[in-house]
Scaffold this active site. Sequence first.
Site, PDB file in Angstrom:
ATOM      1  N   CYS A  18      10.922  -1.872  16.295  1.00  0.00           N
ATOM      2  CA  CYS A  18      11.319  -0.652  17.625  1.00  0.00           C
ATOM      3  C   CYS A  18      13.189  -0.817  17.688  1.00  0.00           C
ATOM      4  O   CYS A  18      13.240  -2.519  17.847  1.00  0.00           O
ATOM      5  CB  CYS A  18      10.438  -0.493  17.784  1.00  0.00           C
ATOM      6  N   ARG A  58       0.797  -0.904   0.162  1.00  0.00           N
ATOM      7  CA  ARG A  58      -0.043   0.039  -0.113  1.00  0.00           C
ATOM      8  C   ARG A  58       0.948   1.183  -0.506  1.00  0.00           C
ATOM      9  O   ARG A  58       0.841   2.190  -0.637  1.00  0.00           O
ATOM     10  CB  ARG A  58      -1.049   0.065   1.455  1.00  0.00           C
ATOM     11  N   GLU A  70     -22.179   4.602  -7.116  1.00  0.00           N
ATOM     12  CA  GLU A  70     -22.596   3.583  -6.711  1.00  0.00           C
ATOM     13  C   GLU A  70     -23.554   3.750  -6.072  1.00  0.00           C
ATOM     14  O   GLU A  70     -23.309   4.853  -4.646  1.00  0.00           O
ATOM     15  CB  GLU A  70     -22.113   2.707  -6.925  1.00  0.00           C
ATOM     16  N   HIS A 129      -8.594   7.833  10.494  1.00  0.00           N
ATOM     17  CA  HIS A 129      -8.287   5.871  10.594  1.00  0.00           C
ATOM     18  C   HIS A 129      -6.785   6.167   9.986  1.00  0.00           C
ATOM     19  O   HIS A 129      -6.291   4.613   9.959  1.00  0.00           O
ATOM     20  CB  HIS A 129      -8.743   5.324   9.166  1.00  0.00           C
ATOM     21  N   GLN A 141     -10.848   9.155   5.916  1.00  0.00           N
ATOM     22  CA  GLN A 141     -10.868   7.180   6.105  1.00  0.00           C
ATOM     23  C   GLN A 141      -9.747   7.173   5.659  1.00  0.00           C
ATOM     24  O   GLN A 141      -9.665   6.132   6.204  1.00  0.00           O
ATOM     25  CB  GLN A 141     -12.223   6.702   5.424  1.00  0.00           C
TER      26      GLN A 141
HETATM   27  C1  BJW Z   1     -15.814   6.068  -5.899  1.00  0.00           C
HETATM   28  C2  BJW Z   1     -15.080   6.451  -7.281  1.00  0.00           C
HETATM   29  C3  BJW Z   1     -14.990   7.388  -7.550  1.00  0.00           C
HETATM   30  C4  BJW Z   1     -15.012   3.693  -6.302  1.00  0.00           C
HETATM   31  N1  BJW Z   1     -15.141   8.973  -6.776  1.00  0.00           N
HETATM   32  N2  BJW Z   1     -16.363   7.406  -5.405  1.00  0.00           N
HETATM   33  C5  BJW Z   1     -22.021   1.096  14.401  1.00  0.00           C
HETATM   34  C6  BJW Z   1     -22.301  -0.329  13.406  1.00  0.00           C
HETATM   35  C7  BJW Z   1     -22.344  -1.136  13.085  1.00  0.00           C
HETATM   36  C8  BJW Z   1     -20.496  -1.755  13.649  1.00  0.00           C
HETATM   37  C9  BJW Z   1     -19.995  -0.679  14.031  1.00  0.00           C
HETATM   38  C10 BJW Z   1     -19.880   0.803  14.647  1.00  0.00           C
HETATM   39  N3  BJW Z   1     -19.455   0.864  15.454  1.00  0.00           N
HETATM   40  C11 BJW Z   1     -18.525   0.541  15.640  1.00  0.00           C
HETATM   41  C12 BJW Z   1     -18.652  -0.864  14.615  1.00  0.00           C
HETATM   42  C13 BJW Z   1     -17.137  -1.756  14.194  1.00  0.00           C
HETATM   43  C14 BJW Z   1     -16.686  -1.067  13.405  1.00  0.00           C
HETATM   44  C15 BJW Z   1     -16.732  -1.556  11.445  1.00  0.00           C
HETATM   45  O1  BJW Z   1     -17.445  -0.269  11.396  1.00  0.00           O
HETATM   46  N4  BJW Z   1     -18.089  -2.385  11.586  1.00  0.00           N
HETATM   47  C16 BJW Z   1     -18.393  -2.466  10.042  1.00  0.00           C
HETATM   48  C17 BJW Z   1     -17.520  -2.901   8.763  1.00  0.00           C
HETATM   49  C18 BJW Z   1     -19.788  -3.039  10.175  1.00  0.00           C
HETATM   50  N5  BJW Z   1     -15.698  -0.008  12.713  1.00  0.00           N
HETATM   51  C19 BJW Z   1     -14.823  -0.490  14.011  1.00  0.00           C
HETATM   52  O2  BJW Z   1     -13.873  -0.922  14.591  1.00  0.00           O
HETATM   53  C20 BJW Z   1     -13.842   1.128  14.262  1.00  0.00           C
HETATM   54  N6  BJW Z   1     -13.334   1.817  15.503  1.00  0.00           N
HETATM   55  C21 BJW Z   1     -14.454   2.055  16.325  1.00  0.00           C
HETATM   56  O3  BJW Z   1     -15.817   1.999  16.492  1.00  0.00           O
HETATM   57  O4  BJW Z   1     -13.801   1.779  17.696  1.00  0.00           O
HETATM   58  C22 BJW Z   1     -14.565   1.625  19.077  1.00  0.00           C
HETATM   59  C23 BJW Z   1     -13.910   2.027  20.009  1.00  0.00           C
HETATM   60  C24 BJW Z   1     -13.646   2.875  20.403  1.00  0.00           C
HETATM   61  C25 BJW Z   1     -13.349   2.630  21.956  1.00  0.00           C
HETATM   62  C26 BJW Z   1     -11.983   2.246  22.043  1.00  0.00           C
HETATM   63  C27 BJW Z   1     -11.774   1.010  21.425  1.00  0.00           C
HETATM   64  C28 BJW Z   1     -12.591   0.742  20.183  1.00  0.00           C
HETATM   65  C29 BJW Z   1     -12.128   1.341  13.165  1.00  0.00           C
HETATM   66  C30 BJW Z   1     -12.878   1.355  12.399  1.00  0.00           C
HETATM   67  C31 BJW Z   1     -11.275   1.592  11.719  1.00  0.00           C
HETATM   68  C32 BJW Z   1     -11.728   0.617  10.433  1.00  0.00           C
HETATM   69  N7  BJW Z   1     -10.533   1.103   9.441  1.00  0.00           N
HETATM   70  C33 BJW Z   1     -10.120   0.377   8.110  1.00  0.00           C
HETATM   71  C34 BJW Z   1      -8.843   0.568   7.779  1.00  0.00           C
HETATM   72  C35 BJW Z   1      -7.706   1.618   7.852  1.00  0.00           C
HETATM   73  C36 BJW Z   1      -6.616   1.726   8.056  1.00  0.00           C
HETATM   74  C37 BJW Z   1      -6.350   0.791   6.144  1.00  0.00           C
HETATM   75  O5  BJW Z   1      -7.025   1.894   5.079  1.00  0.00           O
HETATM   76  O6  BJW Z   1      -5.755   0.442   5.749  1.00  0.00           O
HETATM   77  O7  BJW Z   1      -9.974   1.413   7.478  1.00  0.00           O
HETATM   78  S1  BJW Z   1     -10.760  -0.919   7.314  1.00  0.00           S
HETATM   79  C38 BJW Z   1     -11.389   0.541   5.866  1.00  0.00           C
HETATM   80  O8  BJW Z   1     -12.823   0.760   5.597  1.00  0.00           O
HETATM   81  C39 BJW Z   1     -10.376   1.666   5.836  1.00  0.00           C
HETATM   82  C40 BJW Z   1     -11.235   2.758   5.317  1.00  0.00           C
HETATM   83  O9  BJW Z   1     -10.780   4.172   5.670  1.00  0.00           O
HETATM   84  C41 BJW Z   1     -12.869   2.274   5.841  1.00  0.00           C
HETATM   85  C42 BJW Z   1     -13.971   2.938   4.989  1.00  0.00           C
HETATM   86  O10 BJW Z   1     -13.887   2.017   3.337  1.00  0.00           O
HETATM   87  P1  BJW Z   1     -13.921   3.117   2.529  1.00  0.00           P
HETATM   88  O11 BJW Z   1     -13.416   4.092   2.412  1.00  0.00           O
HETATM   89  O12 BJW Z   1     -15.414   4.050   1.934  1.00  0.00           O
HETATM   90  O13 BJW Z   1     -13.670   2.745   0.982  1.00  0.00           O
HETATM   91  P2  BJW Z   1     -14.998   1.403   0.350  1.00  0.00           P
HETATM   92  O14 BJW Z   1     -14.270   0.707  -0.432  1.00  0.00           O
HETATM   93  O15 BJW Z   1     -15.791   0.472   1.365  1.00  0.00           O
HETATM   94  O16 BJW Z   1     -15.494   2.574  -0.064  1.00  0.00           O
HETATM   95  C43 BJW Z   1     -15.101   3.154  -1.904  1.00  0.00           C
HETATM   96  C44 BJW Z   1     -16.806   3.526  -2.554  1.00  0.00           C
HETATM   97  O17 BJW Z   1     -15.893   4.403  -3.597  1.00  0.00           O
HETATM   98  C45 BJW Z   1     -17.678   3.032  -3.102  1.00  0.00           C
HETATM   99  O18 BJW Z   1     -18.499   3.539  -2.487  1.00  0.00           O
HETATM  100  C46 BJW Z   1     -17.188   3.178  -4.543  1.00  0.00           C
HETATM  101  O19 BJW Z   1     -19.046   2.904  -4.893  1.00  0.00           O
HETATM  102  C47 BJW Z   1     -16.359   4.580  -4.900  1.00  0.00           C
HETATM  103  N8  BJW Z   1     -15.725   4.835  -5.585  1.00  0.00           N
HETATM  104  N9  BJW Z   1     -14.605   4.618  -7.102  1.00  0.00           N
HETATM  105  C48 BJW Z   1     -16.427   8.467  -6.250  1.00  0.00           C
HETATM  106  N10 BJW Z   1     -13.851   7.767  -8.736  1.00  0.00           N
END
Ligand code: BJW
Length: 252
Positions: free
Chosen positions: A150, A72, A217, A121, A103
């Site tokens: 480290c 990455r 989408e 993130h 994000q």
């Molecule tokens: C285009 C395009 C173009 C394509 N133009 N568009 C409430 C309900 C349910 C679950 C939870 C909740 N609260 C928390 C959770 C759990 C969990 C979660 O959300 N789970 C769900 C999946 C169900 N969340 C967490 O665990 C979070 N932490 C947390 O809540 O902690 C609580 C806590 C509190 C205190 C102490 C301890 C804990 C943390 C979430 C971390 C997410 N991490 C990642 C990895 C980051 C590092 C890395 O990059 O490797 O973040 S996962 C991954 O998903 C990454 C992204 O930032 C994130 C979002 O993805 P994104 O950006 O939306 O990408 P895609 O691929 O999903 O979508 C791309 C879009 O682009 C598509 O729609 C395309 O159509 C579009 N597109 N071309 C415009 N040209």
Amino acid sequence: MDPIVLSVALRRRLAGPGPIVALTGAGVSAESGLATFRGPGGLWKGHEPQDLATPGAFARDPLLVWRFYAWRRACAAAALPNPAHHALAALSAARPETRIVTQNVDGLHERAGTPDVLRLHGSLWRLRCVEEGEEHEDLRGDLGPLPPRCACGALLRPAVVWFGEALPPGVLAAAQAAVRQAAVLLVAGTSSLVWPAAGLPGIARAAGVHVVEINPEPTPLSDDADEVLRLPAGRALPVLAAAAGAALGASA
Ligand code: BJW
């Protein structure tokens, strides 16, 4: 290519007073050639990227997870900011009250010139010692033997937020405050599946903010957004930023 026609109401809001806030996701970097997480092309060597973005995956196999993040980093280093990043940077320059909440961990908003990005993130370009918790910037193209360690001997990890981990202290609160105070919230390139980021548009709408989704989408946000532009971010954001007063160069 058909010209993009914005509604009169949206034009008025963009041209009016108050901060424009953008919440961005992986789709905003797709036109820079970076893979999104979900959907076609989102696979990495047979793994779902979101399955590698967990503390459990790192504990089980730090080398596998580090190979993913080293790849990455290499992809992000080779990528260039696209018109979406440049449009938001131009908007931030024209209207300093603009806030970019991302994000993404790739650093492309910063490389386009946007100051003070709220990185929900974390960053690919920062490493953290798993024992000491100390974090530092590391922009090297080659991290040496993987997984990196480290000086204290413990593993280093990417300073990104994995599933189940808390977001960086203060960043979520700052993002929530920013979206509440926005005149317009632009939600671009995110599947709106990952929380708490996915909750920001709802917080904005509850505060009476006009929410515009930019995504080719449909997503779970689409039905709740005030307006939806079914367009790539690199086409829509320059038009939106120009309507908000940004002076766009040839690259935007
Ligand atoms: C285009 C395009 C173009 C394509 N133009 N568009 C409430 C309900 C349910 C679950 C939870 C909740 N609260 C928390 C959770 C759990 C969990 C979660 O959300 N789970 C769900 C999946 C169900 N969340 C967490 O665990 C979070 N932490 C947390 O809540 O902690 C609580 C806590 C509190 C205190 C102490 C301890 C804990 C943390 C979430 C971390 C997410 N991490 C990642 C990895 C980051 C590092 C890395 O990059 O490797 O973040 S996962 C991954 O998903 C990454 C992204 O930032 C994130 C979002 O993805 P994104 O950006 O939306 O990408 P895609 O691929 O999903 O979508 C791309 C879009 O682009 C598509 O729609 C395309 O159509 C579009 N597109 N071309 C415009 N040209």
